[in-house]
Design a protein around this motif. Structure first.
Motif, mmCIF file in Angstrom:
data_model
loop_
_atom_site.group_PDB
_atom_site.id
_atom_site.type_symbol
_atom_site.label_atom_id
_atom_site.label_comp_id
_atom_site.label_asym_id
_atom_site.label_seq_id
_atom_site.Cartn_x
_atom_site.Cartn_y
_atom_site.Cartn_z
ATOM 1 N N GLU A 3 42.532 41.454 39.060
ATOM 2 C CA GLU A 3 41.500 40.435 39.273
ATOM 3 C C GLU A 3 42.151 39.053 39.376
ATOM 4 N N SER A 35 40.984 36.286 35.411
ATOM 5 C CA SER A 35 40.117 37.467 35.338
ATOM 6 C C SER A 35 38.919 37.181 34.451
ATOM 7 N N LEU A 77 42.297 44.025 34.896
ATOM 8 C CA LEU A 77 42.262 42.587 34.599
ATOM 9 C C LEU A 77 43.360 41.861 35.367
#
Length: 397
Positions: free
Chosen positions: A32, A16, A29
């Motif tokens: 990601e 991330s 996060l």
């Protein structure tokens, strides 16, 4: 001897955004990194059979966000320290309980402005280890954390205090110097300068290092890792998926783990740590040797922990880690043993051993960008943990 790890590959990696006090929610996060790892492996969320984590975003949130019915299947590998979920995933694919397992680690800085995830009742694989019964009249073998109360009673409230004891003893035994610790920090910062995700990229001199704020003698600020917000994820697949990977599959030659007895300092061989047993186990599971290692990504929660791993893995002799890193030429990107090529936790950011594993995969795949070694390595070692818990992996591509 079961070598289950040889049935597993790293098929995908993801990372991330990384930053300090970003304010980004942990789930954002995590997703990601997770989505990046799944895509990197050439998979879709529906291909994922299992999800496992060391924290912090709860599994249920990640499974829901993936949009499939994958569940954590309670994979168990009790001795890998912070890398326990990775080894558990390998065991799961080896035993055909899953074909593609997602592993993630998400961290967020304390005191920041981020949105905290709700509490979870999911068990921590390292919490509440079995306790051996004590027989009156005998001296009970200390477990990994049985000496914490002694440390706290001595007003040693931080791991910085505990590892400082190890480092000072190493200095007394072998003549290790503060400047030698500094060369490791300087090398890490130099490598971080080539990593766009690293949080600290400005060059560091020895004067800068020595002038840093004291933390716990002999550690100063630049001996300590950097808290960050971020997430890293891996897709771990059965080895039969290797031909279908869109990138070179990273293979696992051996693993080692230790959940050491003796706690933090009740070891007869102090200042050695559980890293010694973890490394011994890893080397016992492969025909490769320390001389085969071409790049090392070693845990650096504190500078001395990397020294401990260098010696435990036999990448240098006992007590020789200081001279080994001195001058930072041997451990540079163009040196005999490139070390912590992404900047390490000291400069890139503290991801509890998962970023170093991510970097090992990139180096083996030849995808590390400006910091990629001139000759793509074929053998890498990744090791994480300190004190009474440790885990390490020997990887090839």
């Amino acid at each position: 001897m079961s070598t289950f790890e040889k049935d597993a590959i790293f098929s995908g990696v993801g990372i991330s955004r990384i930053g300090r006090r970003t304010g980004i929610p942990g789930l954002d996060l995590t997703m990601e990194a997770v989505r990046a790892a799944v895509a990197d492996a050439g998979l879709t969320p529906d291909d994922i059979d299992g999800v496992v984590t060391f924290g912090d975003t709860p599994l249920a949130e990640v499974v829901a966000a993936l949009g499939n019915r994958a569940v954590d299947q309670g994979y168990g590998f009790p001795t890998g320290g912070v890398l326990t979920p990775v080894m558990s995933a390998m065991m799961a694919v080896s035993e055909r309980r899953a074909r593609h397992v997602l592993v993630y680690r998400t961290v967020q800085m304390l005191g920041g402005t981020m949105t905290q995830s709700p509490p979870t009742s999911e068990p921590n694989p390292l919490a509440n280890p079995p306790v051996e019964p004590h027989i009156p009249g005998t001296r009970r073998k200390l477990g990994p954390f049985d000496d914490i109360d002694e440390l706290l009673a001595a007003h040693a409230y931080s791991a910085a205090n505990w590892l400082a004891l190890h480092c000072r003893r190493h200095m007394e035994l072998y003549g290790t110097t503060k400047e030698q610790l500094g060369w490791l920090a300087i090398n890490s910062r130099r490598n971080a300068g080539l990593n766009p995700l690293a949080v600290y990229r400005d060059p560091m001199t020895m004067d800068d290092y020595l002038a840093s704020r004291p933390v716990s003698t002999p550690f100063g600020l630049f001996d300590c890792d950097v808290p960050v917000d971020g997430s890293i994820a891996f897709a771990i697949s059965h080895v039969d998926y290797a031909p279908d990977c869109p990138h070179p599959a990273v293979r696992v030659q051996a693993v080692g783990g230790a959940y050491g007895s003796g706690g933090w300092f009740h070891r007869e061989d102090f200042p050695k740590m559980a890293s010694t047993e973890a490394a011994d186990e890893m080397w016992s599971r492969t025909d490769l040797t320390p001389s085969d290692v071409e790049v090392a990504e070693l845990y650096d929660g504190f500078t001395f922990l990397t020294f401990a791993w260098l010696e435990a893995l036999r990448l240098c002799g006992e007590g020789e880690a200081g001279p080994f890193v001195e001058g930072a030429s041997r451990i540079a990107l163009d040196g005999a043993l490139p070390l912590n090529t992404y900047g390490g936790q000291l400069s890139a950011g503290r991801m509890h051993g998962y970023w170093l594993l991510h970097e090992a995969c990139l180096q083996l795949r030849g995808q590390a960008g400006d910091r990629q070694l001139a000759r793509r390595p074929e053998v890498a070692v990744a090791a994480a943990g300190g004190g009474p818990i440790a885990g390490c992996l020997l990887l090839t591509c």
